[in-house]
Design an enzyme around this catalytic site. Structure first.
Site, PDB file in Angstrom:
ATOM      1  N   ASP A 234      36.250  37.841  90.743  1.00  0.00           N
ATOM      2  CA  ASP A 234      35.304  38.625  91.557  1.00  0.00           C
ATOM      3  C   ASP A 234      35.689  38.520  93.032  1.00  0.00           C
ATOM      4  O   ASP A 234      36.558  37.744  93.400  1.00  0.00           O
ATOM      5  CB  ASP A 234      33.888  38.086  91.350  1.00  0.00           C
ATOM      6  CG  ASP A 234      33.823  36.600  91.691  1.00  0.00           C
ATOM      7  OD1 ASP A 234      33.942  35.778  90.759  1.00  0.00           O
ATOM      8  OD2 ASP A 234      33.714  36.253  92.879  1.00  0.00           O
TER       9      ASP A 234
ATOM     10  N   ASP B 242      33.558  37.507  95.417  1.00  0.00           N
ATOM     11  CA  ASP B 242      32.512  36.702  96.055  1.00  0.00           C
ATOM     12  C   ASP B 242      31.485  37.650  96.694  1.00  0.00           C
ATOM     13  O   ASP B 242      31.053  38.583  96.006  1.00  0.00           O
ATOM     14  CB  ASP B 242      33.115  35.699  97.040  1.00  0.00           C
ATOM     15  CG  ASP B 242      32.186  34.515  97.251  1.00  0.00           C
ATOM     16  OD1 ASP B 242      31.597  34.048  96.263  1.00  0.00           O
ATOM     17  OD2 ASP B 242      32.031  34.052  98.397  1.00  0.00           O
TER      18      ASP B 242
END
Ligand SMILES: [Zn+2]
Length: 267
Positions: free
Chosen positions: A210, A212
């Site tokens: 991902d 973040d």
């Protein structure tokens, strides 16, 4: 410990990675630091004797701040292993490091608090260097193993390790990015350092799941997203590990990880 219960290389499983070996023997190991997260499974992979343990437990019972890292590492060491491979899920702090990529961290920044992070609680003082916390030989071998499999591998990077279990605020994430750090995680510390304290080689394999939450145009990380992307890329991690194990020599003579305690104790 009977010889068939010994191993050369220890591998920790992270979020979404709970099983590695088929036809493996399951060992429950007690340590001076309590029980590890799960029994260790010992078997053969790429003709190497491998010990595997899911660091969060077989059913992900332990959040990162509740993992008994010392017991986990001690259990691995008790099997005779000399090298640790430490895969984990990470968020990226840089746009050029994308979900599905791998990063082989060569540095960490510890932002955890209150974790039992040493085997040397005294009496006496032992100061083990953390200047170069990861094994350079294993990092180089893993880079080649990834390239061979057509996987995008960033050969170095800094992982900032946060306490969790919450994810970062946007300000924290922007701060970490601004510091030049590459990826973010909750379990590399103290795992990597405890390996070093036992004179084990340790390799991080960060699987990026991902972005973040520091990028305003990208939705923030969630546990659901981490699990989804990790599962989508788990096969790539397995291929990387199989390729890597084929090339890891049993003798350690290209790194100094096995001499971490030389000169470290004040007598
Ligand atoms: Zn080493």
């Amino acid at each position: 410990m009977p010889e068939n219960n010994s191993a050369d290389i220890g591998i920790f499983g992270g979020s979404g990675f709970y099983k590695l070996l088929d036809n493996a023997e399951e060992l429950t190991i007690e340590t001076p630091y309590g029980m590890p997260s799960a029994p260790v499974t010992v078997g053969t992979l790429s003709s190497k004797r491998v010990a595997f343990m899911p660091r969060h437990g077989s059913k992900h019972e332990y959040p990162p701040h509740k993992i008994n890292f010392r017991a986990n590492m001690w259990a691995m060491k008790s099997l005779g292993i000399t090298r640790i491979i430490s895969p984990c899920a990470v968020g990226t702090l840089k746009r050029n490091i994308e979900p599905g990529h791998f990063v082989l961290a060569d540095q960490y920044v510890d932002r955890t608090t209150g974790r039992a992070d040493t085997f040397y609680d005294g009496p006496g003082a032992t100061h083990v260097s953390a200047a170069d916390p990861y094994c350079p030989e294993l990092r180089s071998l893993a880079e080649h193993a990834g390239s061979k499999a057509g996987i995008t591998v960033h050969p170095r990077g800094t992982v900032v390790v946060i306490q969790g279990p919450r994810f970062s605020t946007r300000s924290e994430s922007k701060w970490f990015s601004g510091m030049g750090w590459d990826v973010i995680n909750m379990s590399q510390y103290p795992e990597a350092h405890l390996a070093r304290e036992l004179e084990l080689c340790v390799l991080n394999i960060s699987l990026v799941t991902d972005y973040d939450c520091g990028f305003e145009d990208i939705p923030p990380v969630s546990h659901e997203l981490v699990t989804k992307v990790f599962n989508e890329n788990l096969q790539k991690l397995r291929v990387l590990l199989v390729n890597l194990l084929e090339t890891v020599p049993l003798e350690r003579n290209k790194c100094k990880c096995g001499q971490s305690l030389v000169g470290a104790a004040i007598s």
